[in-house]
Structures are given as structure tokens and as C-alpha cells.
Design a protein around this motif. Structure first.
Motif, PDB file in Angstrom:
ATOM      1  N   PHE A 155       0.828  -1.204   0.000  1.00 41.51           N
ATOM      2  CA  PHE A 155       0.000   0.000   0.000  1.00 41.51           C
ATOM      3  C   PHE A 155       0.863   1.255   0.000  1.00 41.51           C
ATOM      4  O   PHE A 155       0.579   2.219  -0.708  1.00 41.51           O
ATOM      5  N   SER A 156       1.942   1.240   0.778  1.00 45.41           N
ATOM      6  CA  SER A 156       2.856   2.382   0.814  1.00 45.41           C
ATOM      7  C   SER A 156       3.554   2.567  -0.527  1.00 45.41           C
ATOM      8  O   SER A 156       3.737   3.695  -0.996  1.00 45.41           O
ATOM      9  N   ALA A 157       3.947   1.467  -1.158  1.00 40.30           N
ATOM     10  CA  ALA A 157       4.580   1.548  -2.477  1.00 40.30           C
ATOM     11  C   ALA A 157       3.601   2.116  -3.498  1.00 40.30           C
ATOM     12  O   ALA A 157       3.972   2.971  -4.319  1.00 40.30           O
ATOM     13  N   ALA A 158       2.363   1.670  -3.443  1.00 41.68           N
ATOM     14  CA  ALA A 158       1.353   2.193  -4.365  1.00 41.68           C
ATOM     15  C   ALA A 158       1.105   3.682  -4.130  1.00 41.68           C
ATOM     16  O   ALA A 158       0.929   4.449  -5.075  1.00 41.68           O
ATOM     17  N   LEU A 159       1.117   4.103  -2.869  1.00 37.23           N
ATOM     18  CA  LEU A 159       0.958   5.529  -2.558  1.00 37.23           C
ATOM     19  C   LEU A 159       2.118   6.350  -3.100  1.00 37.23           C
ATOM     20  O   LEU A 159       1.921   7.447  -3.627  1.00 37.23           O
ATOM     21  N   SER A 160       3.321   5.834  -2.966  1.00 36.52           N
ATOM     22  CA  SER A 160       4.490   6.580  -3.439  1.00 36.52           C
ATOM     23  C   SER A 160       4.539   6.667  -4.965  1.00 36.52           C
ATOM     24  O   SER A 160       5.125   7.600  -5.513  1.00 36.52           O
ATOM     25  N   GLN A 181      -6.139   7.867  -7.013  1.00 37.74           N
ATOM     26  CA  GLN A 181      -6.556   9.218  -7.336  1.00 37.74           C
ATOM     27  C   GLN A 181      -6.679  10.066  -6.076  1.00 37.74           C
ATOM     28  O   GLN A 181      -6.283  11.220  -6.061  1.00 37.74           O
ATOM     29  N   HIS A 182      -7.242   9.487  -5.060  1.00 35.02           N
ATOM     30  CA  HIS A 182      -7.467  10.211  -3.800  1.00 35.02           C
ATOM     31  C   HIS A 182      -6.500   9.669  -2.753  1.00 35.02           C
ATOM     32  O   HIS A 182      -6.836   8.771  -1.983  1.00 35.02           O
ATOM     33  N   SER A 183      -5.323  10.239  -2.711  1.00 31.55           N
ATOM     34  CA  SER A 183      -4.296   9.715  -1.811  1.00 31.55           C
ATOM     35  C   SER A 183      -4.638   9.954  -0.348  1.00 31.55           C
ATOM     36  O   SER A 183      -4.243   9.171   0.512  1.00 31.55           O
ATOM     37  N   ARG A 184      -5.389  11.015  -0.035  1.00 33.12           N
ATOM     38  CA  ARG A 184      -5.771  11.254   1.368  1.00 33.12           C
ATOM     39  C   ARG A 184      -6.652  10.122   1.890  1.00 33.12           C
ATOM     40  O   ARG A 184      -6.501   9.682   3.023  1.00 33.12           O
TER      41      ARG A 184
END
Length: 78
Positions: free
Chosen positions: A11-16, A21-24
């Protein structure tokens, strides 16, 4: 243990990589998952404390305290 860490890493890798679309919202979900995992770990500490209470009274008290304050702190931060 790896089963609990793997969602954090993926999940962290996908966020980085800005996959969402909505990272928050994604960060909020990751934090909720972290609080849930901390709550389960607190439950494990309670179980160990109850089973070992007659052998290690002082350690059992510390495990019970840790099993309470860590999840409370995690959910309070959310």
C-alpha cells in the motif's frame, strides 16, 4: 508476521507511485489498518498476560497495560 507487514509495504509503495486518485483517502485507510493491527497485538498481550499471570505477576501487569494504552493511543490519533 509477513502477512501483516505485506499490506503496509504494498500500500505504501502504491501511494508513493501515485496509483490512487485520492491519496488522502488511501492514507486514511492505511492508518485505520494500522490501528486495527495494533489492537490485535494488544489482544495477544492480554492473552499472554492472563496465561502467565501466576508465574510472572509484574510482567503480566505490564503486558495488560501495554495491551490497553497502545490501541487507545492508536485509535485516539485517528
Amino acid at each position: 508476521m509477513i502477512a501483516c507487514v505485506l499490506p503496509f509495504v504494498l500500500f505504501s509503495a502504491a501511494l508513493s507511485m501515485h496509483v490512487f486518485q485520492h491519496s488522502r483517502t488511501a492514507i486514511g485507510l492505511l492508518l485505520i489498518y494500522a490501528a486495527i493491527i495494533i489492537s490485535f497485538l494488544g489482544g495477544i498481550h492480554w492473552g499472554i498476560a492472563v496465561v502467565r499471570r501466576h508465574e510472572h505477576h509484574r510482567l503480566s501487569n505490564l503486558l495488560i497495560a501495554e495491551g490497553v494504552w497502545a490501541p487507545l493511543l492508536a485509535w485516539g490519533i485517528l
